[in-house]
Design a protein around this motif. Structure first.
Motif, PDB file in Angstrom:
ATOM      1  N   ASP A  10       0.845  -1.191   0.000  1.00  0.00           N
ATOM      2  CA  ASP A  10       0.000   0.000   0.000  1.00  0.00           C
ATOM      3  C   ASP A  10       0.883   1.245   0.000  1.00  0.00           C
ATOM      4  OD1 ASP A  10      -2.827   1.244   0.691  1.00  0.00           O
ATOM      5  OD2 ASP A  10      -1.368   2.179   2.028  1.00  0.00           O
ATOM      6  N   LYS A  11       0.538   2.218  -0.806  1.00  0.00           N
ATOM      7  CA  LYS A  11       1.401   3.385  -0.976  1.00  0.00           C
ATOM      8  C   LYS A  11       1.587   4.168   0.324  1.00  0.00           C
ATOM      9  CE  LYS A  11       0.626   3.677  -5.941  1.00  0.00           C
ATOM     10  NZ  LYS A  11       0.211   4.469  -7.104  1.00  0.00           N
ATOM     11  N   ASP A  12       0.524   4.307   1.111  1.00  0.00           N
ATOM     12  CA  ASP A  12       0.644   5.022   2.390  1.00  0.00           C
ATOM     13  C   ASP A  12       1.544   4.258   3.358  1.00  0.00           C
ATOM     14  OD1 ASP A  12      -0.931   7.111   1.537  1.00  0.00           O
ATOM     15  OD2 ASP A  12      -2.776   6.302   2.405  1.00  0.00           O
ATOM     16  N   ASP A  13       1.445   2.924   3.355  1.00  0.00           N
ATOM     17  CA  ASP A  13       2.310   2.104   4.211  1.00  0.00           C
ATOM     18  C   ASP A  13       3.774   2.252   3.801  1.00  0.00           C
ATOM     19  OD1 ASP A  13       0.239   1.135   5.736  1.00  0.00           O
ATOM     20  OD2 ASP A  13       0.025  -0.742   4.613  1.00  0.00           O
ATOM     21  N   LEU A  14       4.006   2.327   2.490  1.00  0.00           N
ATOM     22  CA  LEU A  14       5.377   2.490   2.002  1.00  0.00           C
ATOM     23  C   LEU A  14       5.954   3.827   2.450  1.00  0.00           C
ATOM     24  CD1 LEU A  14       7.285   3.796  -0.494  1.00  0.00           C
ATOM     25  CD2 LEU A  14       7.824   1.552   0.453  1.00  0.00           C
ATOM     26  N   ILE A  15       5.180   4.883   2.314  1.00  0.00           N
ATOM     27  CA  ILE A  15       5.654   6.218   2.701  1.00  0.00           C
ATOM     28  C   ILE A  15       5.938   6.257   4.204  1.00  0.00           C
ATOM     29  CG2 ILE A  15       4.966   8.645   2.905  1.00  0.00           C
ATOM     30  CD1 ILE A  15       3.473   8.251   0.204  1.00  0.00           C
ATOM     31  N   ARG A  16       5.047   5.680   4.998  1.00  0.00           N
ATOM     32  CA  ARG A  16       5.268   5.642   6.452  1.00  0.00           C
ATOM     33  C   ARG A  16       6.546   4.869   6.778  1.00  0.00           C
ATOM     34  NH1 ARG A  16       4.458   1.703   9.474  1.00  0.00           N
ATOM     35  NH2 ARG A  16       3.069   0.636   8.009  1.00  0.00           N
ATOM     36  N   SER A  17       6.743   3.728   6.129  1.00  0.00           N
ATOM     37  CA  SER A  17       7.944   2.919   6.362  1.00  0.00           C
ATOM     38  C   SER A  17       9.202   3.657   5.916  1.00  0.00           C
ATOM     39  CB  SER A  17       7.851   1.589   5.598  1.00  0.00           C
ATOM     40  OG  SER A  17       6.736   0.849   6.026  1.00  0.00           O
ATOM     41  N   TRP A  18       9.098   4.312   4.779  1.00  0.00           N
ATOM     42  CA  TRP A  18      10.236   5.028   4.222  1.00  0.00           C
ATOM     43  C   TRP A  18      10.720   6.130   5.162  1.00  0.00           C
ATOM     44  CZ3 TRP A  18      13.665   3.767   0.925  1.00  0.00           C
ATOM     45  CH2 TRP A  18      14.480   4.722   0.314  1.00  0.00           C
ATOM     46  N   ASN A  19       9.779   6.783   5.845  1.00  0.00           N
ATOM     47  CA  ASN A  19      10.126   7.891   6.733  1.00  0.00           C
ATOM     48  C   ASN A  19      10.449   7.445   8.157  1.00  0.00           C
ATOM     49  OD1 ASN A  19       9.902   9.883   4.759  1.00  0.00           O
ATOM     50  ND2 ASN A  19       7.701  10.114   5.079  1.00  0.00           N
ATOM     51  N   ALA A  20      10.420   6.126   8.409  1.00  0.00           N
ATOM     52  CA  ALA A  20      10.702   5.613   9.759  1.00  0.00           C
ATOM     53  C   ALA A  20      12.143   5.863  10.178  1.00  0.00           C
ATOM     54  CB  ALA A  20      10.387   4.118   9.833  1.00  0.00           C
ATOM     55  N   ASN A  80      15.923  12.766  -0.130  1.00  0.00           N
ATOM     56  CA  ASN A  80      14.919  12.643  -1.181  1.00  0.00           C
ATOM     57  C   ASN A  80      13.668  13.443  -0.831  1.00  0.00           C
ATOM     58  OD1 ASN A  80      13.013  10.658   0.291  1.00  0.00           O
ATOM     59  ND2 ASN A  80      15.027   9.701   0.461  1.00  0.00           N
ATOM     60  N   GLU A  81      12.788  13.557  -1.801  1.00  0.00           N
ATOM     61  CA  GLU A  81      11.595  14.401  -1.665  1.00  0.00           C
ATOM     62  C   GLU A  81      10.679  13.946  -0.524  1.00  0.00           C
ATOM     63  OE1 GLU A  81       8.721  16.537  -4.840  1.00  0.00           O
ATOM     64  OE2 GLU A  81       8.667  14.346  -4.872  1.00  0.00           O
ATOM     65  N   LEU A  82      10.482  12.639  -0.369  1.00  0.00           N
ATOM     66  CA  LEU A  82       9.621  12.153   0.714  1.00  0.00           C
ATOM     67  C   LEU A  82      10.177  12.521   2.085  1.00  0.00           C
ATOM     68  CD1 LEU A  82       8.467   8.599  -0.462  1.00  0.00           C
ATOM     69  CD2 LEU A  82       6.997  10.578  -0.001  1.00  0.00           C
ATOM     70  N   HIS A  83      11.480  12.383   2.255  1.00  0.00           N
ATOM     71  CA  HIS A  83      12.085  12.699   3.555  1.00  0.00           C
ATOM     72  C   HIS A  83      11.998  14.186   3.864  1.00  0.00           C
ATOM     73  CE1 HIS A  83      14.735   8.820   3.862  1.00  0.00           C
ATOM     74  NE2 HIS A  83      13.478   8.611   4.166  1.00  0.00           N
ATOM     75  N   ILE A  84      12.314  15.018   2.886  1.00  0.00           N
ATOM     76  CA  ILE A  84      12.302  16.453   3.168  1.00  0.00           C
ATOM     77  C   ILE A  84      10.875  16.944   3.397  1.00  0.00           C
ATOM     78  CG2 ILE A  84      12.147  17.602   0.897  1.00  0.00           C
ATOM     79  CD1 ILE A  84      14.815  18.254   3.611  1.00  0.00           C
TER      80      ILE A  84
END
Length: 201
Positions: free
Chosen positions: A65-75, A106-110
């Motif tokens: 799931d895209k939201d799960d990926l973003i949450r995991s990525w920012n962990a 990267n863009e998600l982190h910033i």
């Protein structure tokens, strides 16, 4: 004589849990990091693919799931100790050195940092630097030597007069090859606020 200081971001100013993303991805069923995943990550960090393409890769490859990926990525991203901001602001106000930020970000982190900190704090931090270089905006990433040469050339800096502070030895090693002075800061053992007690100027 040091006239310029180039700082990394993660584990220099903001604390990181470097295993955080791996742990969260493992909960989603991704237990092995492939060469393809690393390649996609490096492309994303260099801004060569968009956030939608990056998230889409994991969604397609692992049905995450895209939201799960973003949450995991920012962990990986943790807190920003206020004493580090106070140290940086004092250093900037002294005007003794030209200050730069150079980060593999990267863009998600910033985006997460801007939302978590709030734009007022984020801009307060950013405005301490003469230039604020994020890998996804300049299409280079550490430890590639081109990224250090880019900063030197863009700002007409002399390498021997420039100190580079980073927590990863591969990054300080490559910077040293370009001629920069370096401090390979060890998180948990050293802190950026100790700069003037750890390094001789």
């Amino acid at each position: 004589m040091i006239k310029n200081i180039v700082f990394d971001f993660g584990d220099i100013f903001i604390n990181l849990d470097k295993q955080g993303t791996y742990k969260e991805l493992a909960k989603l069923g991704v237990t092995e990091i492939s060469e393809k995943m690393i390649s996609v990550y490096h492309q994303y960090e260099k801004g060569l693919i968009s956030t939608d393409e990056f998230v889409g890769f994991y969604h397609k490859e692992f049905n995450i799931d895209k939201d799960d990926l973003i949450r995991s990525w920012n962990a990986i991203l943790l807190d920003f100790p206020k004493e580090r901001l106070a140290f940086l602001k004092e250093l900037a106000a002294s005007e003794k050195y030209r200050l730069f930020l150079l980060s593999n970000t990267n863009e998600l982190h910033i985006s997460w940092i801007q939302e978590d900190w709030g734009m007022e704090l984020y801009n307060e931090f950013k405005n301490c630097f003469e230039q604020f270089y994020l890998s996804h905006e300049i299409n280079f990433r550490k430890p590639d030597s081109e990224i250090y040469q880019f900063v030197l050339d863009q700002n007409k800096l002399v390498a021997e007069e420039t100190l580079f502070v980073d927590d990863l030895k591969e990054n300080t090693d490559s910077a040293k090859e370009v001629g920069l002075q370096v401090w390979n800061l060890i998180p948990g053992e050293e802190d950026v606020t100790e700069l003037f007690t750890k390094k001789e100027f």
